[in-house]
Design a protein around this motif. Structure first.
Motif, PDB file in Angstrom:
ATOM      1  N   ALA A  31      -7.348   3.510  -3.517  1.00  0.00           N
ATOM      2  CA  ALA A  31      -6.722   3.615  -2.194  1.00  0.00           C
ATOM      3  C   ALA A  31      -6.865   5.031  -1.659  1.00  0.00           C
ATOM      4  N   GLU A  32      -6.580   6.002  -2.510  1.00  0.00           N
ATOM      5  CA  GLU A  32      -6.712   7.413  -2.124  1.00  0.00           C
ATOM      6  C   GLU A  32      -8.178   7.771  -1.859  1.00  0.00           C
ATOM      7  N   ASP A  33      -9.069   7.297  -2.715  1.00  0.00           N
ATOM      8  CA  ASP A  33     -10.496   7.592  -2.550  1.00  0.00           C
ATOM      9  C   ASP A  33     -11.042   6.999  -1.250  1.00  0.00           C
ATOM     10  N   ILE A  34     -10.621   5.783  -0.929  1.00  0.00           N
ATOM     11  CA  ILE A  34     -11.073   5.142   0.309  1.00  0.00           C
ATOM     12  C   ILE A  34     -10.587   5.935   1.516  1.00  0.00           C
ATOM     13  N   GLU A  35      -9.347   6.382   1.445  1.00  0.00           N
ATOM     14  CA  GLU A  35      -8.782   7.179   2.545  1.00  0.00           C
ATOM     15  C   GLU A  35      -9.566   8.479   2.719  1.00  0.00           C
ATOM     16  N   THR A  92     -17.119   4.726   6.885  1.00  0.00           N
ATOM     17  CA  THR A  92     -16.225   3.868   7.654  1.00  0.00           C
ATOM     18  C   THR A  92     -15.857   2.703   6.752  1.00  0.00           C
ATOM     19  N   VAL A  93     -14.591   2.592   6.489  1.00  0.00           N
ATOM     20  CA  VAL A  93     -14.128   1.542   5.589  1.00  0.00           C
ATOM     21  C   VAL A  93     -13.126   0.692   6.345  1.00  0.00           C
ATOM     22  N   ASP A  94     -13.527  -0.537   6.648  1.00  0.00           N
ATOM     23  CA  ASP A  94     -12.668  -1.447   7.385  1.00  0.00           C
ATOM     24  C   ASP A  94     -12.091  -2.503   6.442  1.00  0.00           C
ATOM     25  N   ASN A  95     -11.031  -3.127   6.886  1.00  0.00           N
ATOM     26  CA  ASN A  95     -10.431  -4.254   6.166  1.00  0.00           C
ATOM     27  C   ASN A  95     -10.086  -3.924   4.714  1.00  0.00           C
TER      28      ASN A  95
END
Length: 163
Positions: A60-64, A72-75
């Protein structure tokens, strides 16, 4: 005196497995009894599942943070049941590796509860085996002391299997 085994190990955690494999590699006739799971606490309810869940938590932190690097990380979604199922599958895989390590080393693996009868006898599932040496490598088991509210306490044995 003739014994069934040179070494009988009670417990197939990392210590018991290592001792059994080492002795077998020197030609000893070795048996291991394990009633729960191969690999012991670390593999099943300790180090390995903890690391897998910690790795999963960091995504979650890495995606942020990835957005700051042009991603760009959607959904974004998370599925706890998938994480637990994959953790369980990895533990089963590791249990299989431990089993193969023992069996491929020539160790007799008895997947049942063992009971020490005397200095040279172990009983497993109603059958008695004699051994020149017996190693008790059962490790530990969590204990929740009696105190008000202890019904709300869980140990690592339960924590890694929460729904």
């Amino acid at each position: 005196m003739a014994y069934d085994f040179d070494l009988f190990v009670i417990g197939a955690g990392s210590g018991g497995v290592r001792a059994a494999r080492f002795a077998a590699s020197y030609g000893a006739r070795v048996a291991v009894a394990e009633s729960r799971y191969l690999g012991g606490t670390c593999v099943n309810v300790g180090c390995v599942p903890k690391k897998l869940l910690v790795y999963g938590a960091h995504y979650a932190e890495d995606i942020e943070q990835a957005q700051g690097f042009g991603w760009t990380v959607d959904n974004k979604t998370f599925d706890w049941r998938t994480l637990i199922a994959n953790k369980n599958r990895e533990i089963e895989r590791l249990n299989g590796i431990y089993k193969n390590l023992l069996v491929d080393s020539g160790v007799t693996l008895l997947q049942a509860h063992a009971r020490l009868v005397d200095a040279h006898t172990v009983e497993v599932a109603g059958t008695r085996y004699s051994a020149e040496h017996i190693l008790v490598a059962t490790g530990g088991w969590p204990h929740v002391p009696d105190f008000p509210g202890n019904e709300h306490v869980i140990t690592s044995n339960e924590a890694f299997y929460l729904d």
